[in-house]
Design a protein around this motif. Structure first.
Motif, PDB file in Angstrom:
ATOM      1  N   GLU A   1       0.817  -1.211   0.000  1.00 13.26           N
ATOM      2  CA  GLU A   1       0.000   0.000   0.000  1.00 13.26           C
ATOM      3  C   GLU A   1       0.851   1.262   0.000  1.00 13.26           C
ATOM      4  O   GLU A   1       0.467   2.284  -0.581  1.00 13.26           O
ATOM      5  N   GLU A   2       2.019   1.198   0.651  1.00  8.88           N
ATOM      6  CA  GLU A   2       2.915   2.363   0.662  1.00  8.88           C
ATOM      7  C   GLU A   2       3.359   2.718  -0.751  1.00  8.88           C
ATOM      8  O   GLU A   2       3.292   3.887  -1.170  1.00  8.88           O
ATOM      9  N   VAL A   3       3.805   1.707  -1.502  1.00  8.06           N
ATOM     10  CA  VAL A   3       4.283   1.963  -2.862  1.00  8.06           C
ATOM     11  C   VAL A   3       3.116   2.351  -3.766  1.00  8.06           C
ATOM     12  O   VAL A   3       3.219   3.284  -4.572  1.00  8.06           O
ATOM     13  N   LEU A   4       1.992   1.667  -3.633  1.00  6.97           N
ATOM     14  CA  LEU A   4       0.824   1.995  -4.451  1.00  6.97           C
ATOM     15  C   LEU A   4       0.353   3.421  -4.182  1.00  6.97           C
ATOM     16  O   LEU A   4      -0.024   4.159  -5.103  1.00  6.97           O
ATOM     17  N   SER A   5       0.397   3.832  -2.919  1.00  8.81           N
ATOM     18  CA  SER A   5      -0.024   5.183  -2.563  1.00  8.81           C
ATOM     19  C   SER A   5       0.876   6.236  -3.198  1.00  8.81           C
ATOM     20  O   SER A   5       0.398   7.274  -3.675  1.00  8.81           O
ATOM     21  N   ILE A   6       2.188   5.973  -3.215  1.00 11.00           N
ATOM     22  CA  ILE A   6       3.127   6.894  -3.860  1.00 11.00           C
ATOM     23  C   ILE A   6       2.772   7.044  -5.338  1.00 11.00           C
ATOM     24  O   ILE A   6       2.713   8.154  -5.872  1.00 11.00           O
ATOM     25  N   LEU A   7       2.512   5.932  -5.995  1.00  6.89           N
ATOM     26  CA  LEU A   7       2.190   5.967  -7.419  1.00  6.89           C
ATOM     27  C   LEU A   7       0.860   6.672  -7.674  1.00  6.89           C
ATOM     28  O   LEU A   7       0.746   7.500  -8.581  1.00  6.89           O
ATOM     29  N   ARG A   8      -0.151   6.373  -6.868  1.00  6.51           N
ATOM     30  CA  ARG A   8      -1.480   6.944  -7.112  1.00  6.51           C
ATOM     31  C   ARG A   8      -1.534   8.419  -6.756  1.00  6.51           C
ATOM     32  O   ARG A   8      -2.255   9.193  -7.395  1.00  6.51           O
ATOM     33  N   THR A   9      -0.781   8.830  -5.757  1.00 11.32           N
ATOM     34  CA  THR A   9      -0.737  10.253  -5.399  1.00 11.32           C
ATOM     35  C   THR A   9      -0.212  11.079  -6.559  1.00 11.32           C
ATOM     36  O   THR A   9      -0.779  12.120  -6.919  1.00 11.32           O
ATOM     37  N   HIS A  10       0.865  10.593  -7.145  1.00 10.22           N
ATOM     38  CA  HIS A  10       1.459  11.325  -8.260  1.00 10.22           C
ATOM     39  C   HIS A  10       0.687  11.095  -9.560  1.00 10.22           C
ATOM     40  O   HIS A  10       0.729  11.942 -10.451  1.00 10.22           O
ATOM     41  N   SER A  11       0.007   9.966  -9.650  1.00  9.63           N
ATOM     42  CA  SER A  11      -0.754   9.678 -10.864  1.00  9.63           C
ATOM     43  C   SER A  11      -1.839  10.710 -11.110  1.00  9.63           C
ATOM     44  O   SER A  11      -2.224  10.965 -12.248  1.00  9.63           O
ATOM     45  N   GLN A  12      -2.339  11.315 -10.042  1.00  6.70           N
ATOM     46  CA  GLN A  12      -3.387  12.326 -10.191  1.00  6.70           C
ATOM     47  C   GLN A  12      -2.892  13.542 -10.967  1.00  6.70           C
ATOM     48  O   GLN A  12      -3.666  14.282 -11.542  1.00  6.70           O
ATOM     49  N   GLU A  13      -1.566  13.713 -10.974  1.00  5.62           N
ATOM     50  CA  GLU A  13      -0.993  14.852 -11.685  1.00  5.62           C
ATOM     51  C   GLU A  13      -0.840  14.568 -13.180  1.00  5.62           C
ATOM     52  O   GLU A  13      -0.660  15.475 -13.975  1.00  5.62           O
ATOM     53  N   GLY A  14      -0.846  13.299 -13.549  1.00  9.79           N
ATOM     54  CA  GLY A  14      -0.687  12.919 -14.949  1.00  9.79           C
ATOM     55  C   GLY A  14      -1.793  11.981 -15.368  1.00  9.79           C
ATOM     56  O   GLY A  14      -2.884  11.996 -14.812  1.00  9.79           O
ATOM     57  N   SER A  15      -1.513  11.161 -16.355  1.00  8.35           N
ATOM     58  CA  SER A  15      -2.548  10.251 -16.852  1.00  8.35           C
ATOM     59  C   SER A  15      -2.181   8.796 -16.603  1.00  8.35           C
ATOM     60  O   SER A  15      -2.773   7.908 -17.191  1.00  8.35           O
ATOM     61  N   SER A  16      -1.198   8.543 -15.742  1.00 10.01           N
ATOM     62  CA  SER A  16      -0.818   7.159 -15.472  1.00 10.01           C
ATOM     63  C   SER A  16      -1.863   6.477 -14.594  1.00 10.01           C
ATOM     64  O   SER A  16      -2.648   7.123 -13.904  1.00 10.01           O
ATOM     65  N   LYS A  17      -1.847   5.165 -14.621  1.00  7.07           N
ATOM     66  CA  LYS A  17      -2.765   4.372 -13.817  1.00  7.07           C
ATOM     67  C   LYS A  17      -1.951   3.324 -13.072  1.00  7.07           C
ATOM     68  O   LYS A  17      -1.165   2.590 -13.673  1.00  7.07           O
ATOM     69  N   ALA A  18      -2.092   3.257 -11.760  1.00  4.32           N
ATOM     70  CA  ALA A  18      -1.330   2.311 -10.952  1.00  4.32           C
ATOM     71  C   ALA A  18      -2.252   1.243 -10.388  1.00  4.32           C
ATOM     72  O   ALA A  18      -3.293   1.548  -9.804  1.00  4.32           O
ATOM     73  N   VAL A  19      -1.863  -0.023 -10.586  1.00  4.55           N
ATOM     74  CA  VAL A  19      -2.617  -1.155 -10.056  1.00  4.55           C
ATOM     75  C   VAL A  19      -1.627  -2.116  -9.401  1.00  4.55           C
ATOM     76  O   VAL A  19      -0.410  -1.937  -9.474  1.00  4.55           O
TER      77      VAL A  19
END
Length: 373
Positions: free
Chosen positions: A54-72
């Motif tokens: 969840e720590e790593v996923l949260s890092i990805l999803r937090t920053h994903s909101q700034e771009g168009s990436s999708k983290a799963v």
């Protein structure tokens, strides 16, 4: 402070090994590599997921909101028994359902099993997709995350199905080493010690000098240890990236070690088996008069302070010998054995006989008869 070690492939920069003490720099590294607008899938096992998923996923999803990436995230059950084509098949299915294409990215978050599975998936999904190693065990940080060897086991035989696939980055959060169970930490240390034995006598001596700090998991010492250990691995794989020659030196201790792993149904950790295999290989080196008796016993005994085995019960030496013949390191019907010419210098040898291997296995075999003597 983080440090960086570049790795070359065919004499050109290929990827970096980043030595950090958190995951805080991860998004910065992904952005630098151009993945800020790509789908990203974390592949991890159930045990590591509970600690870091969840720590790593949260890092990805937090920053994903700034771009168009999708983290799963894809989570598979922990354990060597799941390092199979069946697990790879399920990851394929997940990636297809999530719409991953060849420009997207996999993150291997975990130990050697996760790294190998993710790397093999990356090598074969859509004929190739990028991946990054996030090794969380000492075994993975010291060995399996570097060099691009990927694969899965087949019918219990180690890494019989695989491919070479270089990662785009190896991101080591050294703080993860402080959360490891003791047995798992010291299992990984066998690979660090191996690097000193085969290529760097000064590293070997330094490891013995820093024994207490290593056992206490002092982060400053661990960072220096990993940089020195990974430098050995880097130099070997740069010289021989596809294991046509000298890279096979990294298999020191693995021929007998893999056989013991299979014979004991993987109840022993990989590094524990490597330590036993290293003792067996050093024994053959001594009997061939490549090492002195004093050097052999020093090598054998130096595993003990790091809680690694130098003898084993409940094996059949003849079965272990037979299993070495099923190892993927066979060449023209003969085993490519790694011996020590001296501490810090390993050599490949394909003339080691069955009798020599059997004698070495019996050297590490602790039987009931030994107890009675």
């Amino acid at each position: 402070m983080s440090e960086r070690l570049p790795v070359l492939y065919q004499k050109k920069p290929c990827y970096d090994i980043l030595f950090s003490r958190s995951f805080a720099e991860l998004w910065q590294e992904l952005t630098a590599l151009g993945y800020e607008n790509r789908r990203i899938c974390i592949v991890t096992d159930s045990k590591v997921d509970a600690i870091y998923g969840e720590e790593v996923l949260s890092i990805l999803r937090t920053h994903s909101q700034e771009g168009s990436s999708k983290a799963v995230k894809y989570v598979f059950p922990e354990g060597e028994e799941h390092k199979t084509l069946d697990t790879v098949k399920e990851i394929y299915r997940f990636l297809i359902e999530e719409g991953f294409d060849r420009k997207d990215l996999l993150l291997a978050l975990g130990g050697g099993v996760t790294g190998d599975i993710t790397g093999y998936t990356a090598a074969t999904y859509l004929r190739g997709i990028d991946y990054i190693q996030l090794p969380t065990t000492l075994l993975a940080q010291a060995d399996s995350s570097i060099g691009g060897k990927t694969g899965v086991d087949f019918d219990g035989y180690k890494n019989m199905v695989g491919a070479f696939k270089m990662p785009r980055l190896v991101y080591m959060n050294l703080a993860t080493l402080q959360t490891l169970e003791d047995r798992q930490f010291f299992s990984g240390f066998a690979e660090v010690m191996k690097h000193g034995l085969i290529r760097d006598a000064m590293l070997y001596e330094w490891l013995l000098e820093k024994m207490y700090e290593i056992c206490d998991r002092d982060l400053d010492v661990l960072q220096e240890m990993m940089i020195r250990s990974c430098t050995v691995k880097k130099l070997v794989v740069e010289k021989d990236p596809l294991e046509q020659g000298d890279r096979a030196l990294l298999n020191f201790g693995h021929t007998v070690g893999h056989a013991i792993e299979k014979a004991r149904n993987f109840e022993l950790y990989h590094g524990e088996c490597v330590a036993l295999g290293a003792v067996a290989a050093a024994y053959i080196s001594w009997k061939r008069e490549l090492l002195s008796m004093e050097e052999y016993y020093e090598i054998r005994d130096m595993f003990v302070p790091f809680y690694l085995p130098i003898s084993i019960e409940n094996i059949d030496p003849e079965e272990i010998l037979r299993l070495t013949k099923a190892d993927k390191k066979m060449e023209s019907g003969r085993i490519k054995f790694v011996l020590l010419k001296k501490i810090g210098r390993a050599v490949l040898d394909n003339t080691v006989t069955d009798a020599e291997i059997l004698a070495a296995i019996r050297e590490i075999y602790y039987s009931e008869e030994d107890t009675c003597e």
